[in-house]
Design an enzyme around this catalytic site. Structure first.
Site, PDB file in Angstrom:
ATOM      1  N   THR A   1      46.492  42.915  43.856  1.00  0.00           N
ATOM      2  CA  THR A   1      47.278  43.177  45.458  1.00  0.00           C
ATOM      3  C   THR A   1      48.691  44.110  44.547  1.00  0.00           C
ATOM      4  O   THR A   1      49.310  44.695  45.191  1.00  0.00           O
ATOM      5  CB  THR A   1      48.279  41.468  44.557  1.00  0.00           C
TER       6      THR A   1
ATOM      7  N   GLU B   1      50.431  47.025  47.014  1.00  0.00           N
ATOM      8  CA  GLU B   1      51.612  47.360  46.183  1.00  0.00           C
ATOM      9  C   GLU B   1      52.049  48.811  45.778  1.00  0.00           C
ATOM     10  O   GLU B   1      53.165  48.871  46.200  1.00  0.00           O
ATOM     11  CB  GLU B   1      52.242  45.845  45.104  1.00  0.00           C
TER      12      GLU B   1
HETATM   13  N1  ARG Z   1      51.838  39.943  50.513  1.00  0.00           N
HETATM   14  C1  ARG Z   1      51.988  41.047  49.673  1.00  0.00           C
HETATM   15  C2  ARG Z   1      52.872  41.981  50.967  1.00  0.00           C
HETATM   16  O1  ARG Z   1      52.883  42.000  51.600  1.00  0.00           O
HETATM   17  C3  ARG Z   1      50.973  41.634  49.637  1.00  0.00           C
HETATM   18  C4  ARG Z   1      49.806  40.465  49.598  1.00  0.00           C
HETATM   19  C5  ARG Z   1      48.394  41.163  48.814  1.00  0.00           C
HETATM   20  N2  ARG Z   1      46.725  40.817  49.131  1.00  0.00           N
HETATM   21  C6  ARG Z   1      46.096  41.082  48.659  1.00  0.00           C
HETATM   22  N3  ARG Z   1      45.310  40.253  49.083  1.00  0.00           N
HETATM   23  N4  ARG Z   1      46.052  41.048  47.020  1.00  0.00           N
HETATM   24  O2  ARG Z   1      52.836  42.404  50.095  1.00  0.00           O
HETATM   25 ZN    ZN Z   2      52.454  44.714  52.037  1.00  0.00          ZN
END
Ligand code: ARG
Ligand code: ZN
Ligand code: CA
Length: 399
Positions: free
Chosen positions: A219, A223
């Site tokens: 994640t 990010e």
């Molecule tokens: N929902 C978050 C975003 O759009 C992050 C999702 C990260 N996915 C993962 N498999 N860790 O920024």
């Molecule tokens: Zn994202």
């Protein structure tokens, strides 16, 4: 600033071999077998690109209500390892999982991350600070148009100077609509910048271990991509109308979730759902592309260049046992089989033990010994390379 050196090497007439283990003045000397070069017959220009490694200092602000949310420094360190794996080594655990069609597009960003060791006032820090809170609403609440979590006056914690540190907030995000949130470079202000993450997504141990499928620390890799200006592959628009402004990621009409079966098609092309900027599960995210790396580096140079003046003071010293000498049209070139950047001193001796060339480099990808083809007589040479933790030695034959 990104420094790109394009070195153009013209055809030359030399060739060399290395031979079996040789004592090399008492130092460990590697066996470096290289086949006789075939390109000495090719009068072509060779372009070599070297690139600086960037390093970034992280400050973790951990806000906790329950003791479980007060994640350990060991867990934070497991996250730093994951960041460094996917941002600064070109061979990663995921390489074999990348579908063949996309493998050649994979790129190593060349970014290293460390915990801050000096705070904004010049005092020592561990780079991890814990703060008790009494209400989880601070996690994703906005007050007066501001993110509460980034303001002490609104129940959060003030960011550290975002020109010098990357601020990472860790909190229970049960009340929020996503596991993580990053502030894009073009949205950052001196008061609000950085990344906010759920406490169960950090690293690979502790609260992350039973948080499948978000238990591999990816994640924050995702990010961090946003923080450096990358968008989701769909550009967050439907019907192929979106654009991530990266030419080597195919268009998508939607975002992928879970762990889709390969292949998937969208907008008349095979979808790269296994990209880090996709929304799939951690085990199914695998790589950044070459042009995503170019975009991050370009945006850093434009919007986040101050960070580059505040790199990690303690850089990991890369051992030199994976350095090999290759021959490129008569030039000797040192490369790292691990493809991460390295630092070393170089000394070239002739057979009589006379030092004929000396140099030092920090954070390089490869090193070319300059002008060897013009200067050296045929014969045997010894190249010593060393840094704080290791040394290596090569016996080189110029004929
Ligand atoms: N929902 C978050 C975003 O759009 C992050 C999702 C990260 N996915 C993962 N498999 N860790 O920024
Ligand atoms: Zn994202
Ligand atoms: Ca694209």
């Amino acid at each position: 600033m990104q420094i790109k050196k394009i070195l153009v090497f013209l055809f030359s007439f030399l060739n060399f071999f290395t031979s079996e283990n040789f004592p090399c003045y008492g130092q460990r000397c590697s066996v470096n077998s290289i086949n006789q070069s075939t390109h000495t017959n090719t009068p072509a220009s060779i372009y070599l690109q070297t690139r600086n490694t960037y390093s970034f200092r992280l400050i973790f602000h951990i806000l906790y209500l329950n003791p479980e949310e007060k994640i350990s420094s060991a867990q934070v360190n497991s996250q730093i390892e994951i960041l460094n794996e996917f941002f600064s080594s070109s061979t990663t655990n995921e390489d074999l999982n990348i579908p063949k069609t996309f493998r050649s597009l994979k790129s190593n960003p060349g970014f290293q991350f460390c915990l801050a060791d000096i705070d904004p006032n010049g005092n020592p820090t561990t780079g991890i600070h814990w703060f008790p809170i009494n209400n989880l609403s601070v996690a994703c609440q906005m007050q007066f148009g501001k993110r509460s979590i980034m303001h002490k006056t609104l129940g959060g914690v003030d960011i550290w100077d975002p020109k010098r540190y990357i601020n990472i907030y860790i909190v229970n995000r049960d009340q929020c609509n996503a596991l993580g949130e990053a502030i894009f470079p073009w949205d950052a202000t001196t008061e609000e910048d950085g990344i906010i993450l759920d406490y169960r997504t950090i690293g690979t141990i502790g609260t992350a271990s039973n948080n499948q499928p978000f238990h591999q620390g990816k994640t924050l890799v995702h990010e961090m991509g946003h923080y450096f200006g990358l968008l989701h592959l769909s550009g967050d628009r439907s019907n192929c109308n979106g654009e991530d402004s990266v030419a080597d990621t195919p268009s998508q009409s939607l975002e992928y979730f879970g762990c889709p079966e390969y292949p998937q098609w969208s907008c008349n092309s095979e979808s790269m759902f296994m990209n880090f900027m996709s929304l799939v599960d951690d085990p199914c995210m695998q790589f950044f592309t070459k042009l995503q790396v170019t975009r991050m580096r370009t945006i850093i140079a434009r919007d986040r260049s101050d960070l580059l003046n505040h790199s990690c003071s303690i850089k990991p010293v890369i051992p030199l046992d994976k350095i090999r000498v290759t021959e490129l049209d008569g030039f000797w070139q040192l490369i790292n089989l691990e493809h991460n950047s390295w630092s070393a001193h170089f000394e070239l001796y002739d057979i009589s033990g006379k030092l004929i060339w000396l140099d030092s480099e920090e954070n390089i990808i490869s090193k070319t010994i300059p002008g060897i083809n013009m200067l050296l007589n045929p014969g045997i040479y010894f190249l010593n390379i060393y840094n704080k933790t290791s040394k290596n030695c090569f016996k080189l034959l110029k004929n």
